[in-house]
Scaffold this active site. Structure first.
Site, mmCIF file in Angstrom:
data_model
loop_
_atom_site.group_PDB
_atom_site.id
_atom_site.type_symbol
_atom_site.label_atom_id
_atom_site.label_comp_id
_atom_site.label_asym_id
_atom_site.label_seq_id
_atom_site.Cartn_x
_atom_site.Cartn_y
_atom_site.Cartn_z
ATOM 1 N N ARG A 82 0.935 -1.227 0.019
ATOM 2 C CA ARG A 82 -0.258 -0.086 -0.137
ATOM 3 C C ARG A 82 0.934 1.241 -0.021
ATOM 4 O O ARG A 82 0.521 2.453 -0.676
ATOM 5 C CB ARG A 82 -0.874 -0.006 1.193
ATOM 6 C CG ARG A 82 -2.160 1.014 1.107
ATOM 7 C CD ARG A 82 -3.211 0.704 2.103
ATOM 8 N NE ARG A 82 -2.523 0.887 3.405
ATOM 9 C CZ ARG A 82 -3.268 0.731 4.639
ATOM 10 N NH1 ARG A 82 -4.427 0.068 4.608
ATOM 11 N NH2 ARG A 82 -2.868 0.789 5.835
ATOM 12 N N LYS A 184 -2.704 6.668 1.371
ATOM 13 C CA LYS A 184 -2.486 7.067 2.727
ATOM 14 C C LYS A 184 -1.665 8.274 2.666
ATOM 15 O O LYS A 184 -0.496 7.921 2.853
ATOM 16 C CB LYS A 184 -2.059 5.860 3.482
ATOM 17 C CG LYS A 184 -2.631 5.802 4.811
ATOM 18 C CD LYS A 184 -2.404 4.594 5.785
ATOM 19 C CE LYS A 184 -2.888 4.573 6.893
ATOM 20 N NZ LYS A 184 -4.049 4.802 7.324
ATOM 21 N N GLU A 220 -16.302 6.482 3.613
ATOM 22 C CA GLU A 220 -15.749 5.794 4.867
ATOM 23 C C GLU A 220 -15.720 7.130 5.806
ATOM 24 O O GLU A 220 -16.303 8.182 5.879
ATOM 25 C CB GLU A 220 -14.418 5.506 4.663
ATOM 26 C CG GLU A 220 -13.389 6.223 3.898
ATOM 27 C CD GLU A 220 -11.843 5.747 3.837
ATOM 28 O OE1 GLU A 220 -11.657 5.202 4.817
ATOM 29 O OE2 GLU A 220 -11.176 5.960 3.027
HETATM 30 C C1 LIG Z 1 -5.121 3.764 7.596
HETATM 31 C C2 LIG Z 1 -6.746 4.468 7.192
HETATM 32 C C3 LIG Z 1 -7.626 3.217 7.357
HETATM 33 C C4 LIG Z 1 -7.671 1.978 8.052
HETATM 34 O O1 LIG Z 1 -6.536 1.129 7.617
HETATM 35 P P1 LIG Z 1 -5.934 0.041 8.480
HETATM 36 O O2 LIG Z 1 -5.211 -0.814 7.159
HETATM 37 O O3 LIG Z 1 -7.173 -0.915 8.650
HETATM 38 O O4 LIG Z 1 -5.478 0.445 9.295
HETATM 39 C C5 LIG Z 1 -9.167 3.581 6.857
HETATM 40 N N1 LIG Z 1 -9.234 4.612 6.256
HETATM 41 C C6 LIG Z 1 -8.371 5.617 5.971
HETATM 42 C C7 LIG Z 1 -8.660 6.984 5.438
HETATM 43 C C8 LIG Z 1 -7.013 5.268 6.385
HETATM 44 O O5 LIG Z 1 -6.040 6.386 6.381
#
Ligand SMILES: *Cc1c(COP(=O)(O)O)cnc(C)c1O
Length: 341
Positions: A82, A184, A220
């Site tokens: 990722r 991210k 989300e």
């Molecule tokens: C990090 C993150 C998540 C959760 O991801 P995980 O890999 O499960 O920790 C969900 N949404 C956003 C916007 C994020 O930055």
């Protein structure tokens, strides 16, 4: 190895400096070997690409002690891939995935004294990130980058018990269609700060973002993916190109199907469908799943039958199964648990 004298059960979620961090520099078109250092300070130009044009991406994962006494991390290979996707989208040179996993292991091993004991509920949060470091004033990608991993011990997420969240539909968007919602990047968080502070001022725990193009579909929150349970126990998660692909959510969907024998669906979820669901949860590394009790859309309330006092029964089963796998109480799928020592 002697553990640090820390009151693990009462730790919050804050930064506490540990002894070692990993640092690798990208210069002249390649990443150097990288080192563990005790130096927690970064010295760079006032004109560094990250400071001017926010060229930075990050990851988050946890190291913890299993029932067997091993120090492990959970699926760090997925964080590695990722981070590569995130880096490419911001025109940054990816840090090699195998070296990412090695660097996580090295950093955690060097900070083993800070990995909380089994049963404390606390974990060592691991933060890999990279950023453009050389001076950039005309808008373009940097030529030099730093990749760094630090750790910080964090407390149990549900300290004082589980409390379902009340969330509101945000009037702001966190992602644009064809934008950067799926990576991210710090920039997604910078622009979410006003939205989350506004939600908090209005008495809500979190924001629910809708799809920015039509504002009819669930996306989300600022930092966690949604998971819903239908009244006939199907697990549903929203599908969209602007959602960050949560590793926790992907793992929970696998667990639902292969450990609990539940039907799972990844599809578009209309906001109007919310009232038909039995349970709702937020998935992410921090909490695994936080139950949502209520969603408020400009005064109009959707209350889930699971209520405001505990996790819904299916959410609880998912939570117990995934945390059981992580903590070594249940057998893990091949490759999910990465042993460090
Ligand atoms: C990090 C993150 C998540 C959760 O991801 P995980 O890999 O499960 O920790 C969900 N949404 C956003 C916007 C994020 O930055």
């Amino acid at each position: 190895m002697e553990k640090k004298d820390i009151d693990w059960g009462n730790l919050g979620f804050g930064y506490q400096k540990t002894d070692f961090r990993f640092v690798s520099e990208y210069k002249g078109g390649k990443w150097d070997d990288g080192v563990l250092t005790e130096d927690d300070k970064i010295v760079m130009s006032e004109c560094a690409g990250v400071l001017q044009y926010a060229q930075t991406v990050f990851e988050g994962l946890k190291a913890y002690t299993t029932e067997q006494g091993d120090i492990v991390t959970f699926r760090p290979d997925l964080n590695a891939s990722r981070l590569e996707d995130s880096a490419k989208r911001l025109e940054m040179p990816p840090f090699p995935q195998d070296r990412f996993v090695e660097a996580v292991k090295k950093t955690v091993a060097a900070n083993a004294a800070y990995v909380p004991p089994y049963g404390s509920g606390a974990t060592l949060y691991v933060r890999p990130f990279m950023f453009g470091k050389n001076p950039v004033i005309g808008v373009k990608p940097a030529d030099e980058y730093e990749f760094r991993i630090f750790c910080t011990p964090v407390g149990p997420y549900f300290k004082g018990g589980v409390k379902p969240l009340t969330i509101c539909v945000s009037d702001f968007d966190r992602a644009a269609p064809h934008g950067t919602g799926h990576i991210k990047a710090g920039l997604n968080y910078a622009m979410s700060l006003h939205a989350i502070q506004t939600a908090h001022r209005n008495g809500f725990d979190e924001n629910m973002y809708l799809d920015p193009a039509t504002r009819t579909k669930v996306e989300e929150t600022g930092g966690a993916n949604f998971l819903f349970v239908t009244k006939d126990n199907t697990i549903v998660t929203p599908k969209s190109d602007s959602i960050l692909p949560s590793i926790t959510r992907r793992s929970l969907m696998y667990v639902a199907e292969h450990y609990l024998g539940l039907k799972v669906e990844q599809r578009e979820v209309a906001f109007t469908e919310l009232k038909d669901f039995a349970e709702c949860g937020l998935c992410g590394t921090a909490a695994v799943i936080s139950p949502v009790g209520k969603v408020v859309n400009h005064g109009e309330e959707v209350c889930f039958p699971s209520g405001m006092t505990e996790m819904g029964p299916v959410t609880k089963k998912l939570y117990d199964t995934l945390t059981g796998i992580q903590m070594g109480r249940l057998e893990a799928p091949e490759g999910w648990i990465c042993k460090i020592q």
